[in-house]
Design a protein around this motif. Structure first.
Motif, PDB file in Angstrom:
ATOM      1  N   TRP A  83       0.827  -1.214   0.000  1.00 60.01           N
ATOM      2  CA  TRP A  83       0.000   0.000   0.000  1.00 60.01           C
ATOM      3  C   TRP A  83       0.856   1.256   0.000  1.00 60.01           C
ATOM      4  O   TRP A  83       0.516   2.241  -0.659  1.00 60.01           O
ATOM      5  N   THR A  84       1.956   1.224   0.723  1.00 61.61           N
ATOM      6  CA  THR A  84       2.865   2.374   0.722  1.00 61.61           C
ATOM      7  C   THR A  84       3.442   2.599  -0.670  1.00 61.61           C
ATOM      8  O   THR A  84       3.529   3.738  -1.141  1.00 61.61           O
ATOM      9  N   ILE A  85       3.801   1.521  -1.333  1.00 62.58           N
ATOM     10  CA  ILE A  85       4.368   1.623  -2.680  1.00 62.58           C
ATOM     11  C   ILE A  85       3.325   2.157  -3.660  1.00 62.58           C
ATOM     12  O   ILE A  85       3.605   3.055  -4.467  1.00 62.58           O
ATOM     13  N   VAL A  86       2.101   1.631  -3.592  1.00 61.59           N
ATOM     14  CA  VAL A  86       1.045   2.054  -4.513  1.00 61.59           C
ATOM     15  C   VAL A  86       0.678   3.516  -4.288  1.00 61.59           C
ATOM     16  O   VAL A  86       0.581   4.304  -5.239  1.00 61.59           O
ATOM     17  N   VAL A  87       0.510   3.912  -3.029  1.00 59.77           N
ATOM     18  CA  VAL A  87       0.136   5.298  -2.729  1.00 59.77           C
ATOM     19  C   VAL A  87       1.245   6.257  -3.145  1.00 59.77           C
ATOM     20  O   VAL A  87       0.986   7.306  -3.758  1.00 59.77           O
ATOM     21  N   SER A  88       2.494   5.913  -2.851  1.00 52.97           N
ATOM     22  CA  SER A  88       3.592   6.810  -3.231  1.00 52.97           C
ATOM     23  C   SER A  88       3.743   6.889  -4.743  1.00 52.97           C
ATOM     24  O   SER A  88       4.041   7.963  -5.288  1.00 52.97           O
ATOM     25  N   ALA A  89       3.495   5.791  -5.454  1.00 51.51           N
ATOM     26  CA  ALA A  89       3.564   5.819  -6.918  1.00 51.51           C
ATOM     27  C   ALA A  89       2.468   6.712  -7.489  1.00 51.51           C
ATOM     28  O   ALA A  89       2.712   7.517  -8.402  1.00 51.51           O
ATOM     29  N   LEU A  90       1.256   6.598  -6.957  1.00 48.74           N
ATOM     30  CA  LEU A  90       0.153   7.433  -7.443  1.00 48.74           C
ATOM     31  C   LEU A  90       0.374   8.903  -7.116  1.00 48.74           C
ATOM     32  O   LEU A  90       0.182   9.778  -7.971  1.00 48.74           O
ATOM     33  N   LEU A  91       0.768   9.192  -5.884  1.00 47.39           N
ATOM     34  CA  LEU A  91       0.996  10.579  -5.490  1.00 47.39           C
ATOM     35  C   LEU A  91       2.123  11.214  -6.293  1.00 47.39           C
ATOM     36  O   LEU A  91       2.002  12.359  -6.736  1.00 47.39           O
ATOM     37  N   SER A  92       3.209  10.497  -6.475  1.00 44.38           N
ATOM     38  CA  SER A  92       4.329  11.067  -7.226  1.00 44.38           C
ATOM     39  C   SER A  92       3.936  11.290  -8.683  1.00 44.38           C
ATOM     40  O   SER A  92       4.353  12.279  -9.291  1.00 44.38           O
ATOM     41  N   THR A  93       3.107  10.418  -9.244  1.00 44.98           N
ATOM     42  CA  THR A  93       2.644  10.612 -10.618  1.00 44.98           C
ATOM     43  C   THR A  93       1.789  11.866 -10.725  1.00 44.98           C
ATOM     44  O   THR A  93       1.965  12.670 -11.643  1.00 44.98           O
ATOM     45  N   VAL A  94       0.891  12.061  -9.775  1.00 51.77           N
ATOM     46  CA  VAL A  94       0.033  13.252  -9.788  1.00 51.77           C
ATOM     47  C   VAL A  94       0.877  14.514  -9.616  1.00 51.77           C
ATOM     48  O   VAL A  94       0.673  15.505 -10.323  1.00 51.77           O
ATOM     49  N   VAL A  95       1.840  14.484  -8.702  1.00 56.33           N
ATOM     50  CA  VAL A  95       2.695  15.655  -8.479  1.00 56.33           C
ATOM     51  C   VAL A  95       3.483  15.985  -9.744  1.00 56.33           C
ATOM     52  O   VAL A  95       3.582  17.154 -10.139  1.00 56.33           O
ATOM     53  N   VAL A  96       4.029  14.986 -10.404  1.00 52.25           N
ATOM     54  CA  VAL A  96       4.793  15.225 -11.631  1.00 52.25           C
ATOM     55  C   VAL A  96       3.890  15.801 -12.722  1.00 52.25           C
ATOM     56  O   VAL A  96       4.279  16.740 -13.433  1.00 52.25           O
TER      57      VAL A  96
END
Length: 124
Positions: A83-96
């Motif tokens: 879950w940490t990996i999935v959330v960080s991947a989604l958040l970083s994609t949105v930020v980028v």
């Protein structure tokens, strides 16, 4: 053979520059930028680099084998932190995406200031 020379020269130079600057940016990335610059400045000819580059691109799948084995060995750690990996991947994609979009809009306004001003006048 000259193509391999240029690729390896830029790779070694990139790693040396990266080490000299404290590994702020990966040496591989710096090496690719150096190779791009050498090609743009025509220090290296694209015709000489192309055969070596095609060979390396064709064998690229083999370069990912160690990473795949590493994932298989550490699957328990990945499952524990999924879950940490999935959330960080989604958040970083949105930020980028947001930062890229805002940067593009700011640069576009600078490039075409009259268009932005006329559009804002129409809104009033």
């Amino acid at each position: 053979m000259n193509g391999v020379f240029w690729i390896l020269l830029c790779w070694v130079a990139g790693n040396a520059l990266s080490a000299w600057t404290g590994h702020v940016v990966s040496g591989n990335i710096v090496g690719m930028v150096l190779l791009f610059a050498a090609l743009c400045l025509r220090w290296a000819k694209a015709e000489t680099v192309r055969p070596a580059a095609k060979f390396l691109l064709g064998a690229m799948a083999l370069f990912f084998v160690p990473y795949g084995v590493g994932l298989m060995v550490s699957y328990r750690v990945i499952l524990d932190n999924l879950w940490t990996i999935v959330v960080s991947a989604l958040l970083s994609t949105v930020v980028v995406l947001v930062v890229s979009g805002l940067t593009y809009q700011a640069l576009d306004r600078r490039r075409h200031p009259s268009v932005s001003q006329s559009e804002s006048r129409d809104d009033e």
